[in-house]
Design an enzyme around this catalytic site. Structure first.
Site, mmCIF file in Angstrom:
data_model
loop_
_atom_site.group_PDB
_atom_site.id
_atom_site.type_symbol
_atom_site.label_atom_id
_atom_site.label_comp_id
_atom_site.label_asym_id
_atom_site.label_seq_id
_atom_site.Cartn_x
_atom_site.Cartn_y
_atom_site.Cartn_z
ATOM 1 N N HIS A 1 -7.208 2.078 6.929
ATOM 2 C CA HIS A 1 -8.528 2.693 7.095
ATOM 3 C C HIS A 1 -9.218 2.978 5.763
ATOM 4 O O HIS A 1 -10.414 3.280 5.732
ATOM 5 C CB HIS A 1 -8.394 3.993 7.901
ATOM 6 C CG HIS A 1 -9.569 4.267 8.789
ATOM 7 N ND1 HIS A 1 -10.846 3.835 8.503
ATOM 8 C CD2 HIS A 1 -9.660 4.926 9.973
ATOM 9 C CE1 HIS A 1 -11.673 4.222 9.457
ATOM 10 N NE2 HIS A 1 -10.980 4.882 10.367
ATOM 11 N N ARG A 2 -8.505 2.877 4.667
ATOM 12 C CA ARG A 2 -9.130 3.040 3.356
ATOM 13 C C ARG A 2 -9.947 1.807 2.981
ATOM 14 O O ARG A 2 -10.821 1.867 2.115
ATOM 15 C CB ARG A 2 -8.062 3.291 2.288
ATOM 16 C CG ARG A 2 -7.249 4.564 2.495
ATOM 17 C CD ARG A 2 -6.056 4.626 1.574
ATOM 18 N NE ARG A 2 -5.131 3.514 1.804
ATOM 19 C CZ ARG A 2 -3.971 3.363 1.158
ATOM 20 N NH1 ARG A 2 -3.603 4.257 0.256
ATOM 21 N NH2 ARG A 2 -3.188 2.333 1.424
#
Length: 324
Positions: free
Chosen positions: A292-293
């Site tokens: 998700h980064r």
């Protein structure tokens, strides 16, 4: 002169190696480049080559012990007399750093048990899976028909896994975020699409990497894949064969009982696609696990949308050539 033979560093993730065999005994003459020992790494069994002419001298590391990288496992000396004056065995307890030992679970209140020593591969998989706990991930899934792709791949002389690899690589090339990796310095943008494909080696998971998978001709990729599978089967796969992918694929479609599963995003990758077996409706579950980064929900949704269209229009597979 007495020079150390050390446990080689054969990959970025390697912390220890397991000495599996000495090809020479203390006092035997050795030539530069000669394979004098074998070590088992986290992925394969490899030779340790002599770096100079001389004679093998002790103390030698004991066979079937785990040795930290760069630690001495034996010595090379200039003369036979010096070699004959050396003896002794280096035991694992003397050299294996206690910091490498994980904290054990308390099993005393359960049923009786015995301890089995894991292979280096299983140890490495456990270590790598633990490292992924720091990766914030999310999952998104869809269902696609796989029979048309399977039939087209068979007609082209390809496996379904290889066809899926190409489809993923082409889709990654259309969305560059999937070819990035999160680092402490920033987002690492890859210059080509390298796809790691999960393979069951019998001892654990290994991920041979197909380099430049969006560009190279399919026949060339198929030959590379054949060679990779042969290396896995023989246990002779090298770090450059299985490291560095930015995207991964895990296909369990050969197991009809597997309706859906989630895969763990490897460190250094943006995402991994888990493909399950097709159901009675001919459609299989495709679950995308994302870092998700690097990847956001809308990015992942568009990826699956593009992939789904690619699995309907198979012109890219019929041509057999590379391309973006």
């Amino acid at each position: 002169m007495k020079t150390e033979i050390t446990m080689p560093v054969l990959s970025d993730t390697m912390q220890t190696g397991r000495l599996t065999r000495w090809n020479k005994a203390v006092g035997e003459a050795i030539k530069k480049g000669e394979a004098i020992a074998e070590v088992e790494t986290d992925k394969a069994i490899l030779d340790v080559e002599a770096f100079a002419d001389g004679f093998l001298a002790g103390p030698l590391a004991a066979v079937d012990t785990d040795i930290p990288v760069r630690q001495a496992i034996g010595y090379i000396v200039d003369t036979l007399e010096a070699a004959q004056g050396s003896n002794g065995i280096i035991h694992a307890a003397q050299v294996l750093a206690s910091a490498l030992a994980p904290e054990d679970a308390d099993l005393r209140r359960g049923p009786p048990y015995t301890i089995e020593r894991p292979s280096m591969l299983r140890t490495a998989v456990a270590r790598n899976m633990s490292a992924t706990l720091d990766t914030p991930t999310f999952l998104i899934s869809s269902r696609f028909a796989t029979a048309p792709l399977h039939a087209a791949a068979k007609q082209a002389g390809l496996s379904l896994t290889l066809a899926l690899t190409r489809a993923c690589a082409l889709t990654v090339a259309e969305d560059p975020w999937f070819n990035h990796a999160w680092t402490r310095q920033g987002l690492a943008k890859r210059s080509r699409v390298d796809v790691g494909v999960a393979v069951d080696s019998g001892e654990g998971l290994i991920t041979p990497v197909l380099r430049d998978a969006a560009i190279r001709p399919l026949k060339e990729l198929a030959e590379t894949w054949r060679i990779m599978l042969g290396k896995v089967k023989k246990g002779r796969i090298y770090p450059e064969d299985y490291q560095g992918a930015s995207f991964y694929l895990s296909n369990l479609g050969v197991f009809p009982e597997v309706e859906r599963f989630n895969a763990i995003v490897p460190v250094g990758a943006s995402a991994i696609l888990a493909v399950a077996a097709a159901g009675s409706d001919g459609r299989a579950d495709f679950t995308l696990s994302c870092d998700h980064r690097v990847i956001f929900g809308a990015d992942a949704a568009r990826f699956l949308q593009r992939l789904g269209k690619r699995l309907e229009d198979l012109s890219w597979l019929a041509s057999g050539e590379g391309g973006r």
